[in-house]
Motif scaffolding. Structure first.
Motif, PDB file in Angstrom:
ATOM      1  N   THR A  92      12.135   8.294  -9.191  1.00 30.01           N
ATOM      2  CA  THR A  92      11.022   8.613  -8.292  1.00 30.01           C
ATOM      3  C   THR A  92      11.433   9.880  -7.549  1.00 30.01           C
ATOM      4  O   THR A  92      12.580  10.344  -7.695  1.00 30.01           O
ATOM      5  N   SER A  93      10.544  10.394  -6.709  1.00 27.93           N
ATOM      6  CA  SER A  93      10.945  11.587  -5.961  1.00 27.93           C
ATOM      7  C   SER A  93      12.017  11.225  -4.944  1.00 27.93           C
ATOM      8  O   SER A  93      12.738  12.092  -4.459  1.00 27.93           O
ATOM      9  N   GLY A  94      12.147   9.922  -4.645  1.00 23.03           N
ATOM     10  CA  GLY A  94      13.137   9.472  -3.663  1.00 23.03           C
ATOM     11  C   GLY A  94      14.549   9.375  -4.231  1.00 23.03           C
ATOM     12  O   GLY A  94      15.521   9.356  -3.470  1.00 23.03           O
ATOM     13  N   ARG A 111      -2.834   3.346 -10.458  1.00 31.17           N
ATOM     14  CA  ARG A 111      -2.545   2.328 -11.464  1.00 31.17           C
ATOM     15  C   ARG A 111      -1.070   2.246 -11.877  1.00 31.17           C
ATOM     16  O   ARG A 111      -0.522   1.161 -12.005  1.00 31.17           O
ATOM     17  N   PHE A 112      -0.409   3.408 -12.077  1.00 29.29           N
ATOM     18  CA  PHE A 112       0.978   3.300 -12.567  1.00 29.29           C
ATOM     19  C   PHE A 112       1.844   2.538 -11.564  1.00 29.29           C
ATOM     20  O   PHE A 112       2.803   1.865 -11.939  1.00 29.29           O
ATOM     21  N   MET A 113       1.521   2.622 -10.292  1.00 31.22           N
ATOM     22  CA  MET A 113       2.305   1.922  -9.263  1.00 31.22           C
ATOM     23  C   MET A 113       2.075   0.415  -9.375  1.00 31.22           C
ATOM     24  O   MET A 113       3.016  -0.381  -9.271  1.00 31.22           O
ATOM     25  N   ALA A 114       0.812   0.035  -9.604  1.00 30.36           N
ATOM     26  CA  ALA A 114       0.498  -1.391  -9.760  1.00 30.36           C
ATOM     27  C   ALA A 114       1.134  -1.921 -11.049  1.00 30.36           C
ATOM     28  O   ALA A 114       1.618  -3.059 -11.091  1.00 30.36           O
ATOM     29  N   ALA A 127      11.992   9.901 -17.082  1.00 30.36           N
ATOM     30  CA  ALA A 127      10.567   9.868 -16.726  1.00 30.36           C
ATOM     31  C   ALA A 127      10.402   9.626 -15.236  1.00 30.36           C
ATOM     32  O   ALA A 127      10.954   8.670 -14.687  1.00 30.36           O
ATOM     33  N   TYR A 128       9.655  10.507 -14.631  1.00 30.37           N
ATOM     34  CA  TYR A 128       9.194  10.263 -13.267  1.00 30.37           C
ATOM     35  C   TYR A 128       8.412   8.946 -13.328  1.00 30.37           C
ATOM     36  O   TYR A 128       7.723   8.679 -14.325  1.00 30.37           O
ATOM     37  N   VAL A 129       8.501   8.162 -12.283  1.00 22.68           N
ATOM     38  CA  VAL A 129       7.833   6.855 -12.294  1.00 22.68           C
ATOM     39  C   VAL A 129       6.309   7.005 -12.420  1.00 22.68           C
ATOM     40  O   VAL A 129       5.606   6.064 -12.785  1.00 22.68           O
ATOM     41  N   ASN A 130       5.802   8.214 -12.136  1.00 26.61           N
ATOM     42  CA  ASN A 130       4.367   8.500 -12.309  1.00 26.61           C
ATOM     43  C   ASN A 130       4.051   8.631 -13.799  1.00 26.61           C
ATOM     44  O   ASN A 130       3.698   9.696 -14.305  1.00 26.61           O
ATOM     45  N   THR A 131       4.212   7.550 -14.529  1.00 28.51           N
ATOM     46  CA  THR A 131       3.914   7.467 -15.961  1.00 28.51           C
ATOM     47  C   THR A 131       3.317   6.087 -16.211  1.00 28.51           C
ATOM     48  O   THR A 131       3.620   5.132 -15.480  1.00 28.51           O
ATOM     49  N   ALA A 138       0.844  -1.220   0.000  1.00 24.54           N
ATOM     50  CA  ALA A 138       0.000   0.000   0.000  1.00 24.54           C
ATOM     51  C   ALA A 138       0.866   1.251   0.000  1.00 24.54           C
ATOM     52  O   ALA A 138       1.922   1.293   0.649  1.00 24.54           O
ATOM     53  N   HIS A 139       0.403   2.249  -0.728  1.00 25.49           N
ATOM     54  CA  HIS A 139       1.119   3.532  -0.737  1.00 25.49           C
ATOM     55  C   HIS A 139       0.764   4.333   0.511  1.00 25.49           C
ATOM     56  O   HIS A 139      -0.319   4.177   1.084  1.00 25.49           O
ATOM     57  N   ASN A 140       1.697   5.212   0.888  1.00 23.50           N
ATOM     58  CA  ASN A 140       1.538   6.054   2.087  1.00 23.50           C
ATOM     59  C   ASN A 140       0.305   6.956   2.064  1.00 23.50           C
ATOM     60  O   ASN A 140      -0.056   7.524   3.090  1.00 23.50           O
ATOM     61  N   TYR A 141      -0.315   7.165   0.896  1.00 28.61           N
ATOM     62  CA  TYR A 141      -1.493   8.040   0.802  1.00 28.61           C
ATOM     63  C   TYR A 141      -2.818   7.281   0.908  1.00 28.61           C
ATOM     64  O   TYR A 141      -3.880   7.917   0.882  1.00 28.61           O
ATOM     65  N   THR A 142      -2.795   5.967   0.952  1.00 33.69           N
ATOM     66  CA  THR A 142      -4.071   5.232   0.927  1.00 33.69           C
ATOM     67  C   THR A 142      -4.813   5.408   2.256  1.00 33.69           C
ATOM     68  O   THR A 142      -4.254   5.905   3.239  1.00 33.69           O
ATOM     69  N   PRO A 177       8.190  17.337  -3.392  1.00 26.49           N
ATOM     70  CA  PRO A 177       8.754  18.115  -4.519  1.00 26.49           C
ATOM     71  C   PRO A 177       7.844  18.222  -5.735  1.00 26.49           C
ATOM     72  O   PRO A 177       8.218  18.840  -6.732  1.00 26.49           O
ATOM     73  N   GLU A 178       6.633  17.646  -5.683  1.00 23.88           N
ATOM     74  CA  GLU A 178       5.639  17.890  -6.738  1.00 23.88           C
ATOM     75  C   GLU A 178       4.960  19.248  -6.546  1.00 23.88           C
ATOM     76  O   GLU A 178       4.150  19.673  -7.367  1.00 23.88           O
ATOM     77  N   CYS A 179       5.278  19.926  -5.423  1.00 23.14           N
ATOM     78  CA  CYS A 179       4.688  21.254  -5.183  1.00 23.14           C
ATOM     79  C   CYS A 179       5.375  22.297  -6.060  1.00 23.14           C
ATOM     80  O   CYS A 179       6.513  22.115  -6.511  1.00 23.14           O
ATOM     81  N   GLY A 234       4.613   2.029   1.785  1.00 23.12           N
ATOM     82  CA  GLY A 234       5.818   2.782   1.432  1.00 23.12           C
ATOM     83  C   GLY A 234       5.589   3.803   0.348  1.00 23.12           C
ATOM     84  O   GLY A 234       4.452   4.051  -0.080  1.00 23.12           O
ATOM     85  N   ASP A 235       6.702   4.408  -0.111  1.00 21.48           N
ATOM     86  CA  ASP A 235       6.635   5.356  -1.232  1.00 21.48           C
ATOM     87  C   ASP A 235       6.838   4.598  -2.538  1.00 21.48           C
ATOM     88  O   ASP A 235       7.044   3.370  -2.531  1.00 21.48           O
ATOM     89  N   SER A 236       6.806   5.301  -3.662  1.00 20.47           N
ATOM     90  CA  SER A 236       6.863   4.626  -4.961  1.00 20.47           C
ATOM     91  C   SER A 236       8.131   3.779  -5.108  1.00 20.47           C
ATOM     92  O   SER A 236       8.085   2.661  -5.610  1.00 20.47           O
TER      93      SER A 236
END
Ligand code: 13P
Ligand code: SF4
Length: 301
Positions: free
Chosen positions: A125-127, A59-62, A108-112, A20-24, A196-198, A36-38
């Protein structure tokens, strides 16, 4: 039996692991084997070798879990949980860009989406983004996609000029400098952490710009007792659980990613019962996308 107990029993039967991601949602985080994070979730998926992975995140994480663990059945309990930013860069648009920018390294950021990853050179990733950018020879031109904010923040920090795609995270992009200034006025002692997406103007007001995993580590290790948290509010659950003596202030108005909230405990139970909905990707996409993810994982072990 409670829903949590049913999930536990079925998870054992299916030999499944729940990531599970930290935002769920808090209750989803609580039944997960790993939160955890991505980057941490990608690593976990690559090394877990479980026959079934239940991926609670967008979805991109899955998809990344499926790419790194293609033999596993990867369940994405709510197929409507997507990341709008991940849809802002397509493989065909990148191919078009490349026609006039031969020799440019595409990061590419992994958010793709998986298909987009087939058209890029390396992921981050941001990490680990700073280390990934630093691994590219200085004479090389870079296109960073899809997040223009993350790209601009990296560019400023590393002093490296990059072409930036016009994508953004609708959740983090809404955080304004005034929101940070307001929180600081209310809690003058607090350390300010943001994602850092801010917007760069928001990052400039913060003490730290970190991935979600980085924020959790910093919160644990820092001597500070009070923090302002400039990211999606789901992270507060774990922060408070791991640091009972410390105080964490969310921003106002609350920062919410509606997609991360779409996965419920019921969805997780039904996914384990039905072994659906699955992430299905063809072999060609998996192997082409894996190249750019593997490169990232090699650089930053
Ligand atoms: P992290 O990799 O920092 O967890 O970020 C993922 C994300 O989607 C942030 O919006
Ligand atoms: Fe995507 Fe933003 Fe949600 Fe993260 S918070 S999953 S980047 S929409």
């Amino acid at each position: 039996m409670s829903i949590e107990e049913q999930i536990k029993t079925l998870k054992k039967e299916r030999q499944a692991i729940i990531l599970a991601h930290n935002y769920t949602m808090a209750d989803v985080q609580d039944i997960a084997d790993f939160v955890g994070d991505s980057l941490e979730l990608s690593r976990k998926a690559a090394e877990c070798h479980a026959p079934v992975i239940v991926f609670c995140g967008v979805r991109f994480m899955a998809e990344t879990a499926k790419i790194l663990s293609p033999e596993s059945i990867v369940l994405h309990p709510n197929p409507h949980a997507g990341c709008p930013m991940a849809d802002m860069a397509t493989a065909s648009a990148i191919q078009e860009y490349k026609k006039t920018h031969a020799g440019t390294t595409v990061v590419a950021y992994v958010n793709t989406m998986a298909e987009t990853k087939t058209a890029v050179d390396i992921c981050c990733t941001s990490g680990n983004a700073e280390k990934v950018i630093e691994s590219i020879p200085p004479e090389k031109d870079i296109l960073f996609l899809p997040d223009r904010n993350l790209g601009a923040n990296l560019s400023a920090k590393l002093g490296r000029k990059m072409d930036l795609w016009a994508g953004f995270c609708p959740t983090h992009n809404k955080i304004m400098p005034e929101h940070i200034l307001h929180a600081k006025a209310l809690h003058p002692q607090a350390v300010v952490m943001v994602h850092p997406e801010c917007l760069p103007a928001v990052v400039q007001l913060a003490d730290k710009a970190l991935s979600t995993g980085g924020m959790l580590r910093f919160a644990r290790e820092s001597d500070a007792r009070e923090f302002i948290v400039g990211t999606e509010c789901g992270i507060l659950h774990r922060m408070r659980k791991e640091n009972p003596g410390k105080v964490f202030h969310p921003l106002e108005p609350a920062v919410v990613c509606p997609n991360m909230k779409k996965i419920t405990l019921e969805d997780v139970l039904f996914a384990l019962q039905d072994l659906e909905p699955r992430i299905e990707l063809d072999d060609a996409t998996i192997s082409a996308a894996k190249g750019s993810i593997d490169k990232m994982l090699e650089i930053v072990p």
